[in-house]
Design a protein around this motif. Structure first.
Motif, PDB file in Angstrom:
ATOM      1  N   GLN A 153       0.759  -1.213   0.090  1.00  0.00           N
ATOM      2  CA  GLN A 153      -0.105   0.021   0.065  1.00  0.00           C
ATOM      3  C   GLN A 153       0.828   1.201   0.018  1.00  0.00           C
ATOM      4  N   TYR A 195      -9.486   5.851  -0.837  1.00  0.00           N
ATOM      5  CA  TYR A 195      -9.507   4.600  -1.109  1.00  0.00           C
ATOM      6  C   TYR A 195      -8.740   3.583  -0.280  1.00  0.00           C
ATOM      7  N   ARG A 231      -7.510  -0.673   0.352  1.00  0.00           N
ATOM      8  CA  ARG A 231      -7.720  -2.320   0.268  1.00  0.00           C
ATOM      9  C   ARG A 231      -7.662  -3.100   1.535  1.00  0.00           C
ATOM     10  N   GLY A 269     -15.388  -0.623  -6.254  1.00  0.00           N
ATOM     11  CA  GLY A 269     -14.074  -1.449  -6.060  1.00  0.00           C
ATOM     12  C   GLY A 269     -13.291  -1.129  -7.203  1.00  0.00           C
ATOM     13  N   ARG A 270     -12.956  -2.103  -7.678  1.00  0.00           N
ATOM     14  CA  ARG A 270     -12.053  -2.227  -8.996  1.00  0.00           C
ATOM     15  C   ARG A 270     -13.402  -1.720 -10.221  1.00  0.00           C
ATOM     16  N   GLU A 310     -17.801  -1.964  -3.901  1.00  0.00           N
ATOM     17  CA  GLU A 310     -16.684  -1.809  -2.960  1.00  0.00           C
ATOM     18  C   GLU A 310     -16.759  -3.147  -2.047  1.00  0.00           C
ATOM     19  N   GLU A 328     -11.188  -6.342  -1.435  1.00  0.00           N
ATOM     20  CA  GLU A 328     -10.091  -6.144  -2.440  1.00  0.00           C
ATOM     21  C   GLU A 328      -9.854  -4.795  -2.751  1.00  0.00           C
ATOM     22  N   LEU A 329     -10.811  -3.799  -2.785  1.00  0.00           N
ATOM     23  CA  LEU A 329     -10.682  -2.323  -3.065  1.00  0.00           C
ATOM     24  C   LEU A 329     -12.053  -1.826  -2.616  1.00  0.00           C
ATOM     25  N   GLN A 339     -10.478   5.470 -10.000  1.00  0.00           N
ATOM     26  CA  GLN A 339     -10.451   4.044 -10.227  1.00  0.00           C
ATOM     27  C   GLN A 339      -9.366   3.739 -11.282  1.00  0.00           C
ATOM     28  N   GLU A 364      -6.294   1.074 -10.696  1.00  0.00           N
ATOM     29  CA  GLU A 364      -6.116  -0.252 -11.348  1.00  0.00           C
ATOM     30  C   GLU A 364      -4.943  -0.364 -12.026  1.00  0.00           C
ATOM     31  N   TRP A 415      -5.131  -3.076  -5.787  1.00  0.00           N
ATOM     32  CA  TRP A 415      -5.863  -4.112  -5.314  1.00  0.00           C
ATOM     33  C   TRP A 415      -5.123  -5.256  -5.061  1.00  0.00           C
ATOM     34  N   ARG A 416      -3.810  -5.382  -5.354  1.00  0.00           N
ATOM     35  CA  ARG A 416      -2.906  -6.558  -5.189  1.00  0.00           C
ATOM     36  C   ARG A 416      -1.961  -6.016  -3.759  1.00  0.00           C
TER      37      ARG A 416
END
Length: 266
Positions: free
Chosen positions: A171, A207, A209, A232-233, A238, A241-242, A255, A259, A264-265
């Motif tokens: 993050q 935002y 995660r 979310g993505r 929402e 994940e995000l 967004q 992305e 989101w990873r």
């Protein structure tokens, strides 16, 4: 408000949050002890956190015994009424532990899986946010509205960091790449309050995660009822994940950049 059920749910959520907030504010011991740990030594569950959830669930069950519960500190029952309460008795636990003021009680009511009522009570800020589906969002008597959408490079964006070291590192890497593309980034430590700050125009966007349903249920409804968008993505709601919340003109561009940055990873 024309739906008597929603009026009842809002009144109960407001009173439960008020009582829990008073317990947490007035009952915080100077030598606050840690009752347990969650995912890492940084993520603590305090004795007051557990006591607040018991207060909330007990109060709500007394008035609506057929309702279900989903709570951060373990409250889980399906209920039979079609109503489920989603409860974070103390959002911003680490802030609370350290004596910082940015913490809140968050209570949402779902009807048949849709969030219809949200209350976020921030006692140390003297603010109570509330929303009913289709009825707007308020702080006290003030109707809330998101800020007019700026360009991305002029946006003040809130975010948060997880408690597990590997996630925090990922993050932080996203935030480092985000900072040159926005006005600035803020990290308050309470997702519920950050979402309400979007609703109140104190942040242009937010935002994060790794949020749980109890972290975002009430605050996301408040943000939407103030005219914001949440998701979310791209194309997804929402979730853990995000989670993204922003004024309408900023939502899509944010967004897209998240992305591209892989927010989101882990």
């Amino acid at each position: 408000m024309t739906d008597p059920l929603l009026a009842e749910l809002l009144d109960l959520a407001l009173e439960a949050a008020r009582r829990a907030g008073a317990l947490l504010r007035d009952g915080r011991p100077d030598d606050l002890a840690v009752a347990d740990t969650k995912t890492s030594p940084i993520d603590v569950v305090t004795e007051m956190d557990i006591a607040a959830e018991k207060l909330i669930t007990g109060f709500l069950a007394e008035h609506r015994p057929q309702d279900g519960f989903l709570g951060e500190e373990g409250a889980s029952s399906p209920g039979t009424s079609g109503i489920r309460w989603v409860i974070d008795p103390l959002d911003g636990t680490v802030n609370y532990l350290y004596g910082l003021p940015t913490w809140a009680v968050s209570i949402a009511a779902e009807r048949d899986g849709e969030t219809v009522v949200g209350v976020v009570d921030a006692p140390m800020r003297g603010e109570v946010y509330r929303a009913v589906l289709g009825g707007g969002a308020y702080e006290g008597e003030r109707r809330l509205a998101v800020r007019p959408s700026p360009s991305l490079d002029q946006a003040l964006v809130g975010t948060g960091f997880g408690y597990v070291r590997s996630r925090r590192e990922a993050q932080a890497a996203v935030a480092r790449r985000m900072i040159p593309q926005v006005r600035d980034i803020r990290r308050g430590g309470s997702a519920a309050i950050d979402l309400c700050d979007v609703a109140a125009g104190r942040l242009d966007a937010y935002y994060e995660r790794g949020l749980n349903p109890w972290d975002l249920a009430a605050g996301a409804l408040i943000a939407r009822e103030a005219g914001g968008l949440t998701g979310g993505r791209p194309g997804e709601p929402e979730s853990g994940e995000l989670t993204v919340a922003a004024s309408p003109g900023l939502f899509g561009p944010l967004q897209e950049i998240l992305e591209d940055l892989g927010a989101w990873r882990d």
